[in-house]
Design a protein around this motif. Structure first.
Motif, PDB file in Angstrom:
ATOM      1  N   HIS A   8      32.014  43.434  36.423  1.00 19.95           N
ATOM      2  CA  HIS A   8      32.767  44.675  35.219  1.00 19.95           C
ATOM      3  C   HIS A   8      33.528  45.492  36.813  1.00 19.95           C
ATOM      4  O   HIS A   8      33.372  44.808  37.601  1.00 19.95           O
ATOM      5  CB  HIS A   8      32.285  45.658  34.899  1.00 19.95           C
ATOM      6  CG  HIS A   8      31.631  44.621  33.563  1.00 19.95           C
ATOM      7  ND1 HIS A   8      33.029  45.298  32.391  1.00 19.95           N
ATOM      8  CD2 HIS A   8      31.047  44.367  32.969  1.00 19.95           C
ATOM      9  CE1 HIS A   8      32.082  44.550  30.816  1.00 19.95           C
ATOM     10  NE2 HIS A   8      31.006  43.906  31.298  1.00 19.95           N
ATOM     11  N   HIS A  14      32.649  53.063  32.838  1.00 25.28           N
ATOM     12  CA  HIS A  14      31.354  53.197  32.894  1.00 25.28           C
ATOM     13  C   HIS A  14      30.116  52.318  34.034  1.00 25.28           C
ATOM     14  O   HIS A  14      29.407  51.793  33.354  1.00 25.28           O
ATOM     15  CB  HIS A  14      31.315  53.408  31.894  1.00 25.28           C
ATOM     16  CG  HIS A  14      30.986  51.268  30.595  1.00 25.28           C
ATOM     17  ND1 HIS A  14      32.173  51.509  30.553  1.00 25.28           N
ATOM     18  CD2 HIS A  14      30.493  49.805  30.802  1.00 25.28           C
ATOM     19  CE1 HIS A  14      32.302  50.199  29.977  1.00 25.28           C
ATOM     20  NE2 HIS A  14      31.625  49.344  29.706  1.00 25.28           N
ATOM     21  N   HIS A  39      36.076  44.904  30.362  1.00 24.53           N
ATOM     22  CA  HIS A  39      36.460  44.492  28.988  1.00 24.53           C
ATOM     23  C   HIS A  39      37.988  44.841  28.653  1.00 24.53           C
ATOM     24  O   HIS A  39      39.156  45.929  29.129  1.00 24.53           O
ATOM     25  CB  HIS A  39      35.904  46.035  28.219  1.00 24.53           C
ATOM     26  CG  HIS A  39      34.444  46.403  28.544  1.00 24.53           C
ATOM     27  ND1 HIS A  39      33.803  45.458  27.473  1.00 24.53           N
ATOM     28  CD2 HIS A  39      33.413  46.948  29.454  1.00 24.53           C
ATOM     29  CE1 HIS A  39      32.678  46.109  27.832  1.00 24.53           C
ATOM     30  NE2 HIS A  39      32.357  46.430  29.285  1.00 24.53           N
ATOM     31  N   HIS A 221      27.656  45.918  36.236  1.00 26.80           N
ATOM     32  CA  HIS A 221      28.463  47.073  36.369  1.00 26.80           C
ATOM     33  C   HIS A 221      27.765  47.958  36.666  1.00 26.80           C
ATOM     34  O   HIS A 221      28.887  49.648  37.012  1.00 26.80           O
ATOM     35  CB  HIS A 221      28.075  48.462  34.387  1.00 26.80           C
ATOM     36  CG  HIS A 221      28.653  47.597  33.348  1.00 26.80           C
ATOM     37  ND1 HIS A 221      27.831  46.753  32.491  1.00 26.80           N
ATOM     38  CD2 HIS A 221      29.998  47.717  33.019  1.00 26.80           C
ATOM     39  CE1 HIS A 221      28.720  46.565  31.842  1.00 26.80           C
ATOM     40  NE2 HIS A 221      29.768  46.987  31.236  1.00 26.80           N
TER      41      HIS A 221
HETATM   42 ZN   LIG Z   1      30.938  47.830  29.484  1.00 26.54          ZN
END
Ligand SMILES: [Zn+2]
Ligand SMILES: [Zn+2]
Length: 257
Positions: A8, A14, A39, A221
């Motif tokens: 990500h 996030h 995303h 992340h």
């Molecule tokens: Zn995520």
């Protein structure tokens, strides 16, 4: 870890760290192929913006940033541009049309909601009702049958439920159909590291028995999560426990349209 396709960026609101930090961590840890799969921005007709996605206003920036880094690091690591996306039957064609002008190389399926977020938002990552696993299973298999997804991330997401026979049957349906479609299932490192309800042993016992292809996905992340050695170690214990057939890379493909 040869390849990680599940990474990500801060655009989803996030995640932390710069793309460069993810890439350099990957290089340090001997990763040869790094795919960014933030995303996907979703072009809901009513203009709805989901809080956990790249906002539409940042799509161009995401694409240009990754494409530039791909060139810059070409002699050190293979970088790919993708998205993590849900399959929402009602809006799927719209999504593909929206993404069409961009040079992305793959979609991974990450089905965080069933139905869709604007008509009937049913989030699958928390406590879910007993009817959710089968609804999820039917929707994701319909999605995988489009041929638009390279692999299936955290397939066992709706595992925080009473895992009775219905749950097991739904998960077995997913495994059997994914096998028939030759779509790899992802053992999700974020869930492993955070000890979430997924990965779920009940699911992976089935995947081992059915003989699915399994791919590791960092779902990073944060830069440290790219090929994190401790998480790789625990993933390997799951592989041994359930006799999983791990593949270390996949062939990326864009959706058919
Ligand atoms: Zn995520
Ligand atoms: Zn993810």
């Amino acid at each position: 870890m040869y390849a990680n396709y599940h990474t990500h960026t801060t655009r989803c609101n996030h995640a932390r760290g710069s793309e460069r930090e993810y890439i350099e961590t990957a290089i340090e840890r001997g990763v040869r192929v790094l795919g960014f799969s933030d995303h996907v921005p979703y072009p809901f007709p009513n203009g709805h913006e989901s809080g956990f996605r790249v906002p539409r206003a940042l799509l161009e920036d995401y694409v240009v940033t990754v494409e530039n880094l791909k060139k810059e690091y070409a002699d050190q690591i293979e970088i790919h541009l993708g998205f993590e996306a849900e399959y929402y039957p009602k809006f799927h064609a719209l999504l593909l049309e929206y993404l069409k002008p961009y040079p992305y190389e793959y979609l991974i399926m990450g089905q965080h909601f069933i139905a869709n977020e604007i008509d009937e938002p049913i989030y699958c990552g928390g406590k879910v009702g007993a009817d959710v696993p089968w609804r999820y299973a039917r929707q994701v298999i319909e999605g995988l049958k489009t041929g638009d997804f390279t692999y299936f991330a955290h397939p066992d997401l709706p595992s925080n439920t009473e895992r009775g026979q219905d749950y097991l049957d739904a998960m077995e349906y997913i495994c059997r159909e994914a096998l028939a479609l030759d779509i790899p299932l992802e053992l999700n490192f974020l869930g492993l590291h955070d000890r979430r309800v997924y990965p779920c042993h009940d699911f992976w016992e089935i995947a081992g028995r059915v003989g699915n292809k399994v791919i590791f996905g960092c779902d990073a992340h944060d830069p440290w999560a790219v090929a994190d050695p401790a998480t790789i170690e625990s993933a390997e214990a799951w592989v041994r426990q359930h006799g999983l057939q791990v593949i270390d890379r996949v062939r990326l493909h864009r959706p058919n349209m």
